[in-house]
Design a protein around this motif. Structure first.
Motif, PDB file in Angstrom:
ATOM      1  N   UNK A 114       0.831  -1.216   0.000  1.00  0.00           N
ATOM      2  CA  UNK A 114       0.000   0.000   0.000  1.00  0.00           C
ATOM      3  C   UNK A 114       0.858   1.255   0.000  1.00  0.00           C
ATOM      4  N   UNK A 115       1.888   1.233   0.825  1.00  0.00           N
ATOM      5  CA  UNK A 115       2.748   2.414   0.952  1.00  0.00           C
ATOM      6  C   UNK A 115       3.465   2.685  -0.362  1.00  0.00           C
ATOM      7  N   UNK A 116       3.989   1.631  -0.969  1.00  0.00           N
ATOM      8  CA  UNK A 116       4.744   1.811  -2.212  1.00  0.00           C
ATOM      9  C   UNK A 116       3.808   2.334  -3.312  1.00  0.00           C
ATOM     10  N   UNK A 117       2.584   1.824  -3.353  1.00  0.00           N
ATOM     11  CA  UNK A 117       1.618   2.296  -4.347  1.00  0.00           C
ATOM     12  C   UNK A 117       1.319   3.773  -4.125  1.00  0.00           C
ATOM     13  N   UNK A 118       1.120   4.159  -2.868  1.00  0.00           N
ATOM     14  CA  UNK A 118       0.815   5.559  -2.553  1.00  0.00           C
ATOM     15  C   UNK A 118       2.001   6.463  -2.897  1.00  0.00           C
ATOM     16  N   UNK A 119       3.209   6.007  -2.544  1.00  0.00           N
ATOM     17  CA  UNK A 119       4.401   6.811  -2.864  1.00  0.00           C
ATOM     18  C   UNK A 119       4.522   7.015  -4.366  1.00  0.00           C
ATOM     19  N   UNK A 120       4.111   5.997  -5.125  1.00  0.00           N
ATOM     20  CA  UNK A 120       4.200   6.066  -6.595  1.00  0.00           C
ATOM     21  C   UNK A 120       3.366   7.193  -7.179  1.00  0.00           C
ATOM     22  N   UNK A 121       2.379   7.677  -6.432  1.00  0.00           N
ATOM     23  CA  UNK A 121       1.514   8.758  -6.916  1.00  0.00           C
ATOM     24  C   UNK A 121       2.067  10.131  -6.536  1.00  0.00           C
ATOM     25  N   UNK A 122       3.240  10.157  -5.871  1.00  0.00           N
ATOM     26  CA  UNK A 122       3.845  11.438  -5.467  1.00  0.00           C
ATOM     27  C   UNK A 122       5.210  11.609  -6.116  1.00  0.00           C
ATOM     28  N   UNK A 123       5.663  12.888  -6.146  1.00  0.00           N
ATOM     29  CA  UNK A 123       6.986  13.149  -6.717  1.00  0.00           C
ATOM     30  C   UNK A 123       8.046  12.894  -5.635  1.00  0.00           C
ATOM     31  N   UNK A 124       8.667  11.726  -5.733  1.00  0.00           N
ATOM     32  CA  UNK A 124       9.678  11.319  -4.751  1.00  0.00           C
ATOM     33  C   UNK A 124      11.066  11.508  -5.359  1.00  0.00           C
ATOM     34  N   UNK A 125      11.953  12.216  -4.620  1.00  0.00           N
ATOM     35  CA  UNK A 125      13.328  12.405  -5.125  1.00  0.00           C
ATOM     36  C   UNK A 125      14.221  11.234  -4.733  1.00  0.00           C
ATOM     37  N   UNK A 126      14.215  10.888  -3.444  1.00  0.00           N
ATOM     38  CA  UNK A 126      15.014   9.736  -2.995  1.00  0.00           C
ATOM     39  C   UNK A 126      14.204   8.909  -2.004  1.00  0.00           C
ATOM     40  N   UNK A 127      14.517   7.618  -1.989  1.00  0.00           N
ATOM     41  CA  UNK A 127      13.826   6.696  -1.080  1.00  0.00           C
ATOM     42  C   UNK A 127      14.872   5.770  -0.486  1.00  0.00           C
ATOM     43  N   UNK A 128      15.000   5.815   0.834  1.00  0.00           N
ATOM     44  CA  UNK A 128      15.936   4.899   1.501  1.00  0.00           C
ATOM     45  C   UNK A 128      15.151   3.984   2.418  1.00  0.00           C
ATOM     46  N   UNK A 129      15.535   2.725   2.461  1.00  0.00           N
ATOM     47  CA  UNK A 129      14.904   1.799   3.408  1.00  0.00           C
ATOM     48  C   UNK A 129      16.022   1.172   4.240  1.00  0.00           C
ATOM     49  N   UNK A 130      16.336   1.810   5.380  1.00  0.00           N
ATOM     50  CA  UNK A 130      17.423   1.259   6.223  1.00  0.00           C
ATOM     51  C   UNK A 130      17.146  -0.213   6.535  1.00  0.00           C
TER      52      UNK A 130
END
Ligand code: ATP
Length: 308
Positions: free
Chosen positions: A272-288
């Motif tokens: 769900x989170x990844x789908x929602x993020x896909x609808x926004x302008x994301x510059x960088x994504x880190x998953x520690x």
């Protein structure tokens, strides 16, 4: 049912009032890599020592390759490879001299032992010709791995094998462990951190305060873990727009917002989170990387403390 290569039943070790290992039941099967995790003082090393017959159980028993781990230790050791957390080889001797000494103790055939040691040394980029005290700690660790595996044991017990190894060597070590599994050997791999074992372990056993608190398939355990996200949006407005949708994402928690940056945690599936993020302008994504504590949080709640 296949017979376990190592088995603990009600295994308990007390040091005075302290119960270091408490009623432990554990199996390592043939062709299985078991990750053995826990924070400092959890009882991992004591368990390993009990399995190797280096400590006597207060109660319960451990069996290794069908032998009682305490009373028949020398017999079991013929076919067990052991990498201790603290180095136990002779510092003044070269890698080759140490290996030869161990080989004689086990009375393993010289040719096969040397050929396997040579192969492992090449793959791990280890120098067997120098006295161990002249090697860096990572390079000494490689000799320890070779010493544990040169006699092609049916069971390998490795205490934090990759701490101090560089990423390329770690990758090769993982390949070696994969081959051991394919050949039907069992591997118990102890560590403080989940990232160290998640790539190679089939199952993960977690100890805390002497007790086994989880023993699950690695994918099941990771599926239940808390995953952290660290996202930089194109601008503050975009971050705010994402945050407005956050409450509808039930698995999202621990949200922190600083301008265009949003940090949060997701429990379980991240779809769900990844789908929602896909609808926004994301510059960088880190998953520690998922830490052991994050698994505990998800599994047992933040206040989990197992009483001794
Ligand atoms: N010989 C001993 N005498 C007294 N207490 C001991 C002894 N060996 C271990 N302990 C205690 O038993 C507990 C478990 O220790 P152990 O070394 O097994 O933990 P561990 O999970 O391996 O920790 P680490 O990750 O720090 O190596 C600790 O509280 C430790 O202080």
């Amino acid at each position: 049912m296949t017979t376990p290569l190592a088995q603990a039943r009600g295994l308990t070790k007390r040091f005075g009032a302290l119960t270091a290992v408490d009623e432990l039941d554990l199996d390592v099967g043939p062709g299985e890599v078991l990750g053995f995790l826990g924070p400092n003082g959890a009882g991992k090393t004591t368990t390993v020592r009990l399995l190797l017959g280096l400590a006597r159980p207060t109660s319960g028993a451990a069996t290794v390759l069908g032998c009682d781990a305490w009373s028949q230790a020398p017999l079991a050791h013929q076919d067990v490879g052991f990498l201790p957390a603290e180095f136990a080889l002779h510092p003044r001797l070269t890698g080759w001299a140490n290996l030869e000494h161990l080989r004689r103790l086990r009375a393993t055939a010289a040719e096969a032992h040397r050929a396997r040691a040579r192969e492992l040394a090449e793959r791990l980029d280890a120098d067997l010709n120098r006295p161990l005290r002249t090697l860096s700690s990572g390079n000494r660790r490689k000799i320890g791995i070779i010493a544990a595996l040169a006699h092609s044991p049916r069971l390998a017990v490795l205490d934090e094998p990759i701490s101090g190894l560089d990423p390329l060597v770690q990758k090769e070590f993982h390949a070696i462990v994969d081959e051991l599994r394919s050949s039907g050997a069992g591997v118990l791999l102890s560590s403080h951190t989940l990232p160290e074992v998640e790539r190679i372990a089939d199952r993960v056993a977690i100890m805390r305060a002497g007790r086994l608190v989880a023993c699950e398939r690695t994918d099941v355990l990771l599926g239940k873990a808390v995953h952290r996200f660290d996202v930089t949006f194109a601008d503050d407005a975009e971050a705010v727009s994402f945050l407005r949708r956050c409450p509808s994402l039930t698995a999202v928690s621990r949200v922190e917002h600083d301008g265009a940056v949003v940090r949060f945690a997701v429990e379980g599936a991240v779809t769900d989170v990844v789908t929602t993020l896909g609808a926004h302008r994301v510059l960088t994504l880190r998953t520690p990387e998922t830490e052991l504590e994050d698994v505990f949080l998800r599994y047992y709640g933040p206040a989990t403390e197992v009483a001794r």
